[in-house]
Design an enzyme around this catalytic site. Structure first.
Site, mmCIF file in Angstrom:
data_model
loop_
_atom_site.group_PDB
_atom_site.id
_atom_site.type_symbol
_atom_site.label_atom_id
_atom_site.label_comp_id
_atom_site.label_asym_id
_atom_site.label_seq_id
_atom_site.Cartn_x
_atom_site.Cartn_y
_atom_site.Cartn_z
ATOM 1 N N GLU A 125 11.828 47.384 55.004
ATOM 2 C CA GLU A 125 12.556 46.115 54.927
ATOM 3 C C GLU A 125 11.647 44.916 55.208
ATOM 4 O OE1 GLU A 125 17.005 47.688 56.160
ATOM 5 O OE2 GLU A 125 15.820 46.666 57.688
ATOM 6 N N GLU A 272 19.113 53.989 53.513
ATOM 7 C CA GLU A 272 19.804 54.050 54.797
ATOM 8 C C GLU A 272 21.264 53.673 54.593
ATOM 9 O OE1 GLU A 272 17.946 51.649 57.812
ATOM 10 O OE2 GLU A 272 15.920 52.305 57.277
#
Length: 487
Positions: A125, A272
């Site tokens: 990220e 995720e």
């Protein structure tokens, strides 16, 4: 007949082993995130056996830890290794660094130790807004260098480099909040277009992290039922497609963003997705079970989303609670695990899609420290200010998220909070007697102070300590902290 008995026994044993380690139908594309930000790690071979016992055939890591990769050797579990964000600059600035990283963390495990590595995650990220553009210029060149190193090592066809990205890299305008209006964020659009075209060229997937829980956490007005999969009274209708949950809507926002970037058919992996069980009013076992039951049914049935129906590759987040994760996003960050810190399943989960949930198989062979706890003395109540400062001291060094507001242990008395904090510190320090003093406020007991809603844990024997001769160093650290506290 007697001669057939050994053969029958062998057949039954083989059938049992295969059925115990095989994934239920439809779950061949399901994986889990295996994080290790914990003070007391479970031995990786125990984790691997737990994965196999539950039919989980894919794992996504956040580094390339040799201990973890060694445990995965020979298991055929599909593995995604990772380069942490703080190494992206190094990988981007010098190709030799990328080449060396691939040699040390991919090639030798893929060839020499038979680890089934399929992806290299370049960062995690990196375009989060909270990072303030720290990795904005290093991510793409690091990605190219790692893939080039994989190609030169002869692994480029089997192993792909990609970049796991948070769902905040795309959005829809406030005045038209529907999936079809979504595009990549304006501030990173040019870089995202470069990345997705490069990934599409190399045959790598787009990896996205989607968290319906955060929709509730970030917006008190968010419709509660829209975070789950069992229906809503207010669906979103967009270009004839009906959305009854935020996951589908968010996923299709990405599909539309990729379409507008010129890669409409690009493979997408959900890197995720999950639900925490503590640390917030909506983070509990009941909501987590509701979320997973609905999600698993869709995965098994290969429902997909309105814009992209069909099978979906998914990594659940996460495997085990991690008591050293940052809690800047919220106290829930340390409670995402399907399993507790000691490898126990938290709630029944339906991995078959039949609606019949069962508890997952927990970790076997876990050794705990002695059944003893550090609690506040009754007379400590008379030393109010010292108790408060001692709680703050203990919680600064350990995990006290469960006594936070709207958490599982919220509402304890002052001495109850002190006992919880003291015990967490005591367990963190492997029950060193010097870690249960707090200027005479605390004492060690063999009477379990836990309640039905609030667990006072006993820590496991750290596998880190088994491997590293650092016990005396840890004890010295406890002594130094204690001395500083009393000054």
């Amino acid at each position: 007949m007697a001669n057939l008995i050994p053969h029958i026994a062998f057949f039954l044993l083989t059938f049992y082993c295969l059925s115990a380690t095989s994934a239920p139908p439809g779950l061949d594309r399901l994986g889990v995130n295996w994080g290790t930000m914990t003070s007391h790690r479970i031995n990786p071979p125990i984790i691997v056996e737990m994965l196999r016992a539950n039919g989980i055939k894919k794992v996504k890591l956040f580094d390339a830890d040799p201990w973890t990769l060694g445990a995965l050797s020979g298991t055929h579990i599909e593995t995604m290794v990772a380069i942490p964000n703080d190494q992206l600059g190094k990988m981007a600035s010098n190709y030799d660094n990328a080449k060396k990283w691939v040699q040390n963390n991919v090639t030798r495990y893929y060839h020499d130790h038979a680890v089934n590595i399929r992806y290299v995650a370049v960062g995690n990220e990196p375009f989060l807004k909270s990072y303030n553009d720290a990795f904005i210029n290093s991510t793409y060149p690091a990605l190219r260098n790692i893939q080039k190193a994989l190609d030169e090592a002869g692994l480029g066809k089997a192993i792909k480099a990609t970049v796991p990205l948070n769902a905040d890299v795309y959005n829809s305008p406030n005045d038209n909040p529907v999936p079809s209006a979504s595009q990549f964020r304006v501030d990173i659009r040019q870089k995202m277009h470069k990345i997705v075209h490069y990934l599409n060229h190399t045959g790598a997937p787009f990896v996205v992290n989607i968290y319906p829980f955060l929709s509730l956490y970030d917006n008190p007005d968010f419709p509660f039922d829209f975070a789950f999969f069992d229906g809503t009274n207010k669906p979103i209708v967009d270009k004839g497609l009906v959305y009854t949950n935020v996951f589908d809507a968010n996923f299709d926002m990405l599909v539309w963003s990729l379409t507008k970037a010129g890669v409409p058919d690009m493979k997408i992996i959900v890197g995720e997705v999950g639900w925490p069980t503590d640390g917030d009013k909506n983070a509990n076992k009941q909501n987590a079970k509701r979320f997973y039951d609905g999600y698993m049914q869709r995965i098994v049935r290969k429902v997909g989303t309105p814009k992209r129906p069909g099978a979906m590759d998914v990594y659940l987040f996460g495997l085990i609670d991690e008591n050293r994760k940052s809690i800047m996003p919220g106290n829930f960050e340390r409670h995402w695990g399907l399993f507790t810190y000691n490898g126990k399943p938290k709630f029944p989960i339906d991995f078959t899609g039949t609606g019949k949930g069962r508890y997952l198989v927990g970790a076997k062979g876990i050794e705990h420290l002695p059944a003893q706890w550090c609690v506040s003395k009754k007379e400590a109540e008379e030393r109010f200010y010292e108790v408060e400062s001692s709680i703050n001291f203990a919680c600064a060094a350990t995990d006290c998220t469960s006594i936070g507001y709207n958490s599982s242990c919220h509402g304890l008395t002052l001495l109850g909070n002190a006992s919880y904090a003291f015990n967490m510190y005591f367990q963190m320090q492997d029950q060193d007697v010097r870690a249960c003093d707090f200027n005479g406020l605390a004492t060690i007991t063999d009477e379990n102070p836990s309640t039905d809603k609030c667990l006072f844990p006993v820590q496991i024997v750290s596998e880190n300590q088994r491997r590293e001769p650092g016990i005396w160093g840890a004890s010295l650290l406890v002594l130094l902290i204690s001395l500083l506290y009393h000054l």
